[in-house]
Design a protein around this motif. Sequence first.
Motif, PDB file in Angstrom:
ATOM      1  N   VAL A 479       0.855  -1.194   0.000  1.00  0.00           N
ATOM      2  CA  VAL A 479       0.000   0.000   0.000  1.00  0.00           C
ATOM      3  C   VAL A 479       0.890   1.243   0.000  1.00  0.00           C
ATOM      4  CG1 VAL A 479      -1.788   1.277   1.235  1.00  0.00           C
ATOM      5  CG2 VAL A 479      -1.820  -1.236   1.234  1.00  0.00           C
ATOM      6  N   VAL A 480       0.599   2.178  -0.902  1.00  0.00           N
ATOM      7  CA  VAL A 480       1.434   3.375  -1.009  1.00  0.00           C
ATOM      8  C   VAL A 480       0.702   4.653  -0.618  1.00  0.00           C
ATOM      9  CG1 VAL A 480       2.905   2.368  -2.783  1.00  0.00           C
ATOM     10  CG2 VAL A 480       0.900   3.686  -3.464  1.00  0.00           C
ATOM     11  N   ASP A 481      -0.642   4.672  -0.710  1.00  0.00           N
ATOM     12  CA  ASP A 481      -1.367   5.893  -0.359  1.00  0.00           C
ATOM     13  C   ASP A 481      -2.827   5.570  -0.110  1.00  0.00           C
ATOM     14  OD1 ASP A 481      -1.671   8.549   0.237  1.00  0.00           O
ATOM     15  OD2 ASP A 481      -1.350   9.289  -1.809  1.00  0.00           O
ATOM     16  N   VAL A 492      -7.710   3.414  -2.055  1.00  0.00           N
ATOM     17  CA  VAL A 492      -6.392   2.928  -1.657  1.00  0.00           C
ATOM     18  C   VAL A 492      -5.565   2.633  -2.903  1.00  0.00           C
ATOM     19  CG1 VAL A 492      -5.161   1.227  -0.250  1.00  0.00           C
ATOM     20  CG2 VAL A 492      -7.531   1.818   0.311  1.00  0.00           C
ATOM     21  N   LEU A 493      -4.307   3.015  -2.868  1.00  0.00           N
ATOM     22  CA  LEU A 493      -3.364   2.605  -3.900  1.00  0.00           C
ATOM     23  C   LEU A 493      -2.499   1.507  -3.320  1.00  0.00           C
ATOM     24  CD1 LEU A 493      -2.182   6.005  -5.448  1.00  0.00           C
ATOM     25  CD2 LEU A 493      -4.148   4.586  -6.067  1.00  0.00           C
ATOM     26  N   ALA A 494      -2.507   0.349  -3.968  1.00  0.00           N
ATOM     27  CA  ALA A 494      -1.779  -0.808  -3.444  1.00  0.00           C
ATOM     28  C   ALA A 494      -1.284  -1.659  -4.597  1.00  0.00           C
ATOM     29  CB  ALA A 494      -2.678  -1.633  -2.517  1.00  0.00           C
ATOM     30  N   THR A 502       1.184  -0.722  -9.197  1.00  0.00           N
ATOM     31  CA  THR A 502       0.212  -0.240  -8.225  1.00  0.00           C
ATOM     32  C   THR A 502      -1.118   0.018  -8.909  1.00  0.00           C
ATOM     33  OG1 THR A 502       1.974   0.784  -6.930  1.00  0.00           O
ATOM     34  CG2 THR A 502      -0.251   1.577  -6.539  1.00  0.00           C
ATOM     35  N   ALA A 503      -2.212  -0.258  -8.196  1.00  0.00           N
ATOM     36  CA  ALA A 503      -3.553  -0.063  -8.738  1.00  0.00           C
ATOM     37  C   ALA A 503      -4.451   0.545  -7.671  1.00  0.00           C
ATOM     38  CB  ALA A 503      -4.131  -1.398  -9.229  1.00  0.00           C
ATOM     39  N   LEU A 522      -5.309   6.090 -17.560  1.00  0.00           N
ATOM     40  CA  LEU A 522      -4.080   6.495 -16.884  1.00  0.00           C
ATOM     41  C   LEU A 522      -2.861   6.177 -17.744  1.00  0.00           C
ATOM     42  CD1 LEU A 522      -4.690   5.384 -13.165  1.00  0.00           C
ATOM     43  CD2 LEU A 522      -4.917   7.662 -14.166  1.00  0.00           C
ATOM     44  N   PRO A 523      -1.857   7.072 -17.734  1.00  0.00           N
ATOM     45  CA  PRO A 523      -0.661   6.833 -18.540  1.00  0.00           C
ATOM     46  C   PRO A 523       0.321   5.870 -17.890  1.00  0.00           C
ATOM     47  CG  PRO A 523      -0.447   8.907 -17.378  1.00  0.00           C
ATOM     48  CD  PRO A 523      -1.830   8.393 -17.078  1.00  0.00           C
ATOM     49  N   GLY A 524       0.088   5.511 -16.666  1.00  0.00           N
ATOM     50  CA  GLY A 524       0.966   4.603 -15.945  1.00  0.00           C
ATOM     51  C   GLY A 524       0.359   4.271 -14.603  1.00  0.00           C
ATOM     52  N   GLN A 525       1.107   3.589 -13.758  1.00  0.00           N
ATOM     53  CA  GLN A 525       0.562   3.211 -12.458  1.00  0.00           C
ATOM     54  C   GLN A 525       0.458   4.435 -11.551  1.00  0.00           C
ATOM     55  OE1 GLN A 525       3.451   0.324 -11.202  1.00  0.00           O
ATOM     56  NE2 GLN A 525       4.584   1.818  -9.994  1.00  0.00           N
ATOM     57  N   PRO A 526      -0.613   4.524 -10.743  1.00  0.00           N
ATOM     58  CA  PRO A 526      -0.792   5.671  -9.851  1.00  0.00           C
ATOM     59  C   PRO A 526       0.169   5.603  -8.667  1.00  0.00           C
ATOM     60  CG  PRO A 526      -2.545   4.080  -9.520  1.00  0.00           C
ATOM     61  CD  PRO A 526      -1.739   3.581 -10.677  1.00  0.00           C
ATOM     62  N   THR A 527       0.632   6.767  -8.231  1.00  0.00           N
ATOM     63  CA  THR A 527       1.588   6.832  -7.128  1.00  0.00           C
ATOM     64  C   THR A 527       1.086   7.657  -5.944  1.00  0.00           C
ATOM     65  OG1 THR A 527       2.656   8.737  -8.191  1.00  0.00           O
ATOM     66  CG2 THR A 527       3.556   6.543  -8.666  1.00  0.00           C
ATOM     67  N   ALA A 528       0.022   8.441  -6.121  1.00  0.00           N
ATOM     68  CA  ALA A 528      -0.541   9.235  -5.031  1.00  0.00           C
ATOM     69  C   ALA A 528      -2.016   9.449  -5.313  1.00  0.00           C
ATOM     70  CB  ALA A 528       0.180  10.580  -4.892  1.00  0.00           C
ATOM     71  N   VAL A 529      -2.815   9.651  -4.252  1.00  0.00           N
ATOM     72  CA  VAL A 529      -4.252   9.789  -4.409  1.00  0.00           C
ATOM     73  C   VAL A 529      -4.770  10.892  -3.487  1.00  0.00           C
ATOM     74  CG1 VAL A 529      -4.758   8.014  -2.665  1.00  0.00           C
ATOM     75  CG2 VAL A 529      -6.477   8.553  -4.398  1.00  0.00           C
ATOM     76  N   GLY A 530      -5.804  11.585  -3.951  1.00  0.00           N
ATOM     77  CA  GLY A 530      -6.524  12.561  -3.146  1.00  0.00           C
ATOM     78  C   GLY A 530      -8.007  12.373  -3.374  1.00  0.00           C
TER      79      GLY A 530
END
Length: 572
Positions: A479-481, A492-494, A502-503, A522-530
Amino acid sequence: MRARRGLAGPARVLVGLLAVLLTGCTTVPTSSAPVEITQVADPPDDIGVEALPPVPGASPEEVVRGFVDAMASTTRNHPVARQFLTTDAAASWSDTDGVTVISADYAPVAVDDGAVSVTAGLVGKVDGQGVFTVGAGQVYSYTFGVVQEDGEWRIADPPDGLVQLEPDFSRTYDAVNAYFLDPTSTRVVPDPRFLVSGESRATALVDRLLAGPSTSLTAGVLNPLDGAELRSNVQVRQQVATVDLTGLPDGAADALTVLCAQLVWSLDQLDDVRAVRVEVDGQPVGVPGVPAVQTVDDWASFDPDAVPAVSVAHYVSGGALRVVTGEPAPGPAGTGEYGLTSAAITADARTNELGTTVGVAGGTTLLVGAYGGALVPVLTAGGFTPPTTAATRPEVWTVRDGTEVIRIPSTGTPQTVNATTLPGLGSARVFQLSPDGVRAAVVVDGADGGQLLVGTVVRAEDQVAVRDLRSVAPQLSQVVDVAWRTASSLVVLAGAQDEGGTAPYEVGVDGWGLSPLSTTGLPGQPTAVGAAPSRPPLVVAGGTLWQRVAGVWTTLVRGQDPLAGQAPTYPL
């Protein structure tokens, strides 16, 4: 059931309510004798799939499988399931001791003469008050003793409570929120519950409210009507639910305004309820300015997912604070002179103005100031988590050096929050308050990457603490965010379960309803979320910002190229 406010995941069961003091009610009887209610939470006799009785000559494995299938029935007392039991076991078996939810991929296996083993993944458990606790990845295993009775195999020692396959549980149960009150007495707080669908669900929901909040939430919410009772079953006629209470504690007249708000918000989730009439000892409750038949429109200020109109997304780009259109935020924060890496902003729903800005400069300095004004340093550290706000208080929180939780009131100095269990769980890399400020979602470093925890914010006089941190998505690793989609659900990004990287996922605050979100666009895997209630979720992917609209990720400004940035946030 129709869509419900603040509840994530597939639809499934009921409950919820009660609490706190405000003023406003004028018509309140002062005393009465309690009246016993019978069959408070009984389901109707004929909802769900019809269970099949045992067939003559069934093997021990077939008897056990038939028993599990029959436990999915919602018929009162589970008479068909009892036919799979011996006479003595049928008389003593309790089907009211909660529900154990297991994965659908199970098989009864004869392990010895007179013994059949059932092994499956433990999805979770639901207690007698409808509170779901997610399984921590452990295996469910139970060995059924089977004996011959009148020439047929029957189960002699069934487990108390129900054992249901996840698809059966999803079909036969509905999920609703029991609403209590946040410590500021300004909005209702969701407490997810599960109950069998049926005609008595309105009564069951109010009954759970009267019983009080779930154990994990008790210390974080208000419930001054503890001890009140229903005088009779809740009656629903022409979509109006009548709730007749008795036994209110002394001084309850001051709490009835909030009581009405909680009842209306809770019961409005049911398909057959559009309005509520509240009575005490058979007499209608009078609330100034509120009709006798109330709807959520009469209590809009208590909306668990209310977000100020001024709450537009912000993000950081090149060290500068920017708004969702790509324009710089006002003041020096928008120029990039502070070298911000993340920020959070408070919002005042009464004035519809943005208030305090807290930013992290260079990852090591915490800056505070009025929105649009100069920011001044207040703390330094090896690192801070991205700041976070809640809609109920003008304060900002963060975690310093992975273990020390800090709150910064808008008119005060930073204060350390008591979170004694956090250091033992891992270093915190993300800390996000729920919109009501009653819960906190935390991502901590673990053996298998980041792990998602949710805890309760407890306030007592001048003391503030974060307690009962627990895993709500043990299936997710790396889990990253995390961000609050509503007051009762998370984005959740995990680690992606079917491929690398990450998805995004959505999950209820109790761990129910974990589901992946599409990455289309999306152009790539997500790294942060709001995220924030009633606002499109935002992610950072490929160093650019994207918003989720109608299930598809698009650029922040329609028809324009994606904007470069990081640390998306919504003011609350």
